[in-house]
Design a protein around this motif. Structure first.
Motif, PDB file in Angstrom:
ATOM      1  N   LYS A 202      11.928   8.473  24.756  1.00 47.22           N
ATOM      2  CA  LYS A 202      11.319   7.292  24.136  1.00 47.22           C
ATOM      3  C   LYS A 202      10.860   6.332  25.228  1.00 47.22           C
ATOM      4  O   LYS A 202      11.614   6.007  26.144  1.00 47.22           O
ATOM      5  CB  LYS A 202      12.335   6.619  23.215  1.00 47.22           C
ATOM      6  CG  LYS A 202      11.711   5.557  22.367  1.00 47.22           C
ATOM      7  CD  LYS A 202      12.656   5.103  21.285  1.00 47.22           C
ATOM      8  CE  LYS A 202      11.981   4.012  20.481  1.00 47.22           C
ATOM      9  NZ  LYS A 202      12.910   3.220  19.734  1.00 47.22           N
ATOM     10  N   LEU A 203       9.620   5.888  25.123  1.00 49.08           N
ATOM     11  CA  LEU A 203       9.057   5.049  26.187  1.00 49.08           C
ATOM     12  C   LEU A 203       9.629   3.628  26.180  1.00 49.08           C
ATOM     13  O   LEU A 203       9.755   3.013  25.121  1.00 49.08           O
ATOM     14  CB  LEU A 203       7.530   4.924  26.015  1.00 49.08           C
ATOM     15  CG  LEU A 203       6.686   5.838  26.903  1.00 49.08           C
ATOM     16  CD1 LEU A 203       6.836   7.258  26.440  1.00 49.08           C
ATOM     17  CD2 LEU A 203       5.227   5.414  26.881  1.00 49.08           C
ATOM     18  N   ASN A 204       9.924   3.153  27.387  1.00 48.96           N
ATOM     19  CA  ASN A 204      10.236   1.729  27.567  1.00 48.96           C
ATOM     20  C   ASN A 204       9.015   1.020  28.108  1.00 48.96           C
ATOM     21  O   ASN A 204       8.718  -0.107  27.754  1.00 48.96           O
ATOM     22  CB  ASN A 204      11.389   1.543  28.550  1.00 48.96           C
ATOM     23  CG  ASN A 204      12.632   2.301  28.107  1.00 48.96           C
ATOM     24  OD1 ASN A 204      12.977   2.264  26.930  1.00 48.96           O
ATOM     25  ND2 ASN A 204      13.268   3.014  29.019  1.00 48.96           N
ATOM     26  N   SER A 205       8.304   1.712  29.003  1.00 46.75           N
ATOM     27  CA  SER A 205       7.139   1.086  29.624  1.00 46.75           C
ATOM     28  C   SER A 205       6.215   2.157  30.216  1.00 46.75           C
ATOM     29  O   SER A 205       6.573   3.339  30.292  1.00 46.75           O
ATOM     30  CB  SER A 205       7.622   0.141  30.726  1.00 46.75           C
ATOM     31  OG  SER A 205       6.513  -0.537  31.268  1.00 46.75           O
ATOM     32  N   ILE A 206       5.047   1.720  30.629  1.00 45.56           N
ATOM     33  CA  ILE A 206       4.087   2.639  31.254  1.00 45.56           C
ATOM     34  C   ILE A 206       3.266   1.835  32.273  1.00 45.56           C
ATOM     35  O   ILE A 206       2.887   0.692  32.002  1.00 45.56           O
ATOM     36  CB  ILE A 206       3.194   3.298  30.167  1.00 45.56           C
ATOM     37  CG1 ILE A 206       2.179   4.259  30.783  1.00 45.56           C
ATOM     38  CG2 ILE A 206       2.461   2.276  29.330  1.00 45.56           C
ATOM     39  CD1 ILE A 206       1.494   5.141  29.736  1.00 45.56           C
ATOM     40  N   VAL A 261       6.990   4.665  20.874  1.00 51.31           N
ATOM     41  CA  VAL A 261       6.141   5.742  21.406  1.00 51.31           C
ATOM     42  C   VAL A 261       7.064   6.751  22.088  1.00 51.31           C
ATOM     43  O   VAL A 261       7.962   6.365  22.840  1.00 51.31           O
ATOM     44  CB  VAL A 261       5.118   5.195  22.428  1.00 51.31           C
ATOM     45  CG1 VAL A 261       4.268   6.335  22.990  1.00 51.31           C
ATOM     46  CG2 VAL A 261       4.219   4.130  21.796  1.00 51.31           C
ATOM     47  N   PHE A 262       6.838   8.029  21.794  1.00 48.79           N
ATOM     48  CA  PHE A 262       7.646   9.084  22.400  1.00 48.79           C
ATOM     49  C   PHE A 262       6.791   9.874  23.393  1.00 48.79           C
ATOM     50  O   PHE A 262       5.556   9.811  23.360  1.00 48.79           O
ATOM     51  CB  PHE A 262       8.208  10.008  21.315  1.00 48.79           C
ATOM     52  CG  PHE A 262       9.241   9.321  20.464  1.00 48.79           C
ATOM     53  CD1 PHE A 262      10.585   9.412  20.770  1.00 48.79           C
ATOM     54  CD2 PHE A 262       8.851   8.535  19.382  1.00 48.79           C
ATOM     55  CE1 PHE A 262      11.535   8.745  20.003  1.00 48.79           C
ATOM     56  CE2 PHE A 262       9.784   7.865  18.612  1.00 48.79           C
ATOM     57  CZ  PHE A 262      11.133   7.966  18.923  1.00 48.79           C
ATOM     58  N   ALA A 263       7.471  10.596  24.287  1.00 49.90           N
ATOM     59  CA  ALA A 263       6.747  11.432  25.249  1.00 49.90           C
ATOM     60  C   ALA A 263       7.285  12.850  25.153  1.00 49.90           C
ATOM     61  O   ALA A 263       8.443  13.059  24.793  1.00 49.90           O
ATOM     62  CB  ALA A 263       6.942  10.887  26.656  1.00 49.90           C
TER      63      ALA A 263
END
Ligand code: UTP
Length: 299
Positions: A202-206, A261-263
Motif C-alpha cells: 500500500k502506497l504511502n508516497s511517490i 493506492v496499491f502497488a
C-alpha cells in the motif's frame, strides 16, 4: 436476524469485488519519441515492430486479456499510422482472399479485435503524461480505468494488466505496476514508499525521478496503472512540474491524501522499448522464444 443481514451483505460485497471489471483502457501515444529519432520523425514509436508485430499490438492484446472493451488512444497528428493499423483494410483483405492467403487475413484483422471499440482523442501539445491522460476525461464512463504505455513491453504468461486487475478486484482501489529497479536507474522513474498490508503493497508516497539519496525504495513505477476516475479532478488542478510537464506522478501523490493506492510487483519480463537498448533486448528475447529464430539468435 442481524447475522442474516450481515451474511447477505458479505455475499453482496464479495460479489461486487469479484466482478470488478476493467472495460476502458487509455493508451497515451502522443509523446515525441525523441530518444528514437530519426525513425520517429515519421513512424510512431508505438509502431516499432518486435519482429513482425508492433509494440502497440502487444499492449492492446494485454488490455483485452484484462477485459478491456474500449481502447482509448490519446494521439497527436503524427500518429495517424496507429489509427490506420486498427482499422479494417477491406482492399487488402480482398486481395489476400483472391490470392488464397486466407491465413494472413487473421493476422491483419484478428477475431479478438472485432468486439473492441477504438476511440481517439487528441493531445495537441506534448505537455506530459498527466496532461495526456486528462484529455481522455470526457470518454471515461467507468469508476476505474486502465492506462498502458505501449513502449513498456511486458512479456508474461498472465498479462501484466490482468495481474493488476486481480489486485484491483481484491481492493476496489487504484493499483500501480512496479518493478525493482537498480539504484542507477531510479532517477528515471516515479519511485514509491509503500507498506506491506495483508500481503499487498500500500502506497504511502511517490516521488518523481528522485536522486539516489531521495529515493524511498527501489520500487519504480512503469507503464501500467489502474486508476479511479477521481484522478481527473486532481489532474485538472495539477501544475506543471518537472520539465514544465503535467506529471501523472504528482497527481497520484495528491490523490494519496484521500484515497488508497496499491502497488504490484508484476510477474514477467519487462523491456523499456522507449530506449534503443530495451528495444533490441525485446527483439532478441522474443526471437529466442520463437522456434524459427532460436538458431539465428544462438549464432
Ligand atoms: P515518454 O516519457 O517515453 O516520452 O512518455 P516520449 O515523448 O514518448 O519519448 P522520449 O522521451 O521523447 O523519447 C511515456 C508515454 O507517455 C506518452 C508517450 O507517448 C509514451 O507512451 N506521452 C508522453 C504522451 O502521450 N504525451 C506526452 O505529452 C508525454
Amino acid at each position: 436476524e442481524s447475522y442474516v443481514v450481515i451474511y447477505f451483505r458479505c455475499i453482496i460485497v464479495e460479489k461486487i469485488m469479484s466482478e470488478a471489471q476493467l472495460k476502458q483502457v487509455v493508451f497515451p501515444v502522443a509523446g515525441l519519441g525523441s530518444r528514437f529519432l530519426p525513425v520517429t520523425k515519421s513512424i510512431p514509436k508505438e509502431m516499432l515492430p518486435i519482429i513482425d508485430k508492433p509494440l502497440i499490438q502487444f499492449a492492446v492484446e494485454e488490455a483485452i486479456q484484462a477485459g478491456a472493451e474500449e481502447i482509448i488512444f490519446v494521439t497527436s497528428h503524427t500518429k495517424i499510422a496507429i489509427e490506420d493499423y486498427f482499422s479494417k483494410n477491406s482492399e487488402l483483405e480482398k486481395r489476400l482472399r483472391d490470392s488464397n492467403k486466407n491465413e494472413l487475413i487473421q493476422t491483419i484483422h484478428p477475431d479478438y479485435l472485432k468486439n473492441v471499440k477504438f476511440s481517439f482523442v487528441r493531445q495537441n501539445e506534448p505537455n506530459g503524461l498527466g496532461h495526456a491522460i486528462l484529455q481522455a476525461k470526457n470518454l471515461i464512463t467507468e469508476d476505474f480505468f486502465g492506462i498502458v504505455l505501449a513502449d513498456d513491453l511486458i512479456l508474461s504468461e498472465v498479462g501484466c494488466l490482468k495481474q493488476l486487475k486481480d489486485i484491483h478486484s481484491k481492493t476496489n482501489s487504484s493499483v500501480l505496476g512496479v518493478f525493482s529497479a537498480p539504484d542507477s536507474e531510479l532517477k528515471n522513474y516515479g519511485v514509491i514508499d509503500a507498506s506491506q498490508e495483508d500481503e499487498l503493497l500500500k502506497l504511502n508516497s511517490i516521488i518523481e525521478k528522485p536522486s539516489i539519496n531521495e529515493a524511498p525504495s527501489n520500487l519504480a513505477v512503469f507503464g501500467r496503472y489502474i486508476l479511479s476516475k477521481s484522478i481527473f479532478n486532481i489532474l485538472e488542478e495539477t501544475k506543471p512540474g518537472l520539465n514544465g510537464e503535467i506529471q501523472l506522478t504528482d497527481a497520484i501523490r495528491s490523490f494519496l491524501s484521500s484515497d488508497s493506492v496499491f502497488a504490484l510487483e508484476f510477474q514477467g519480463r519487462r523491456f523499456d522499448c522507449g530506449s534503443k537498448e530495451g528495444y533490441v533486448s525485446a527483439i532478441v528475447d522474443r526471437a529466442s522464444h520463437l522456434e524459427n529464430f532460436k538458431e539465428i539468435v544462438k549464432k
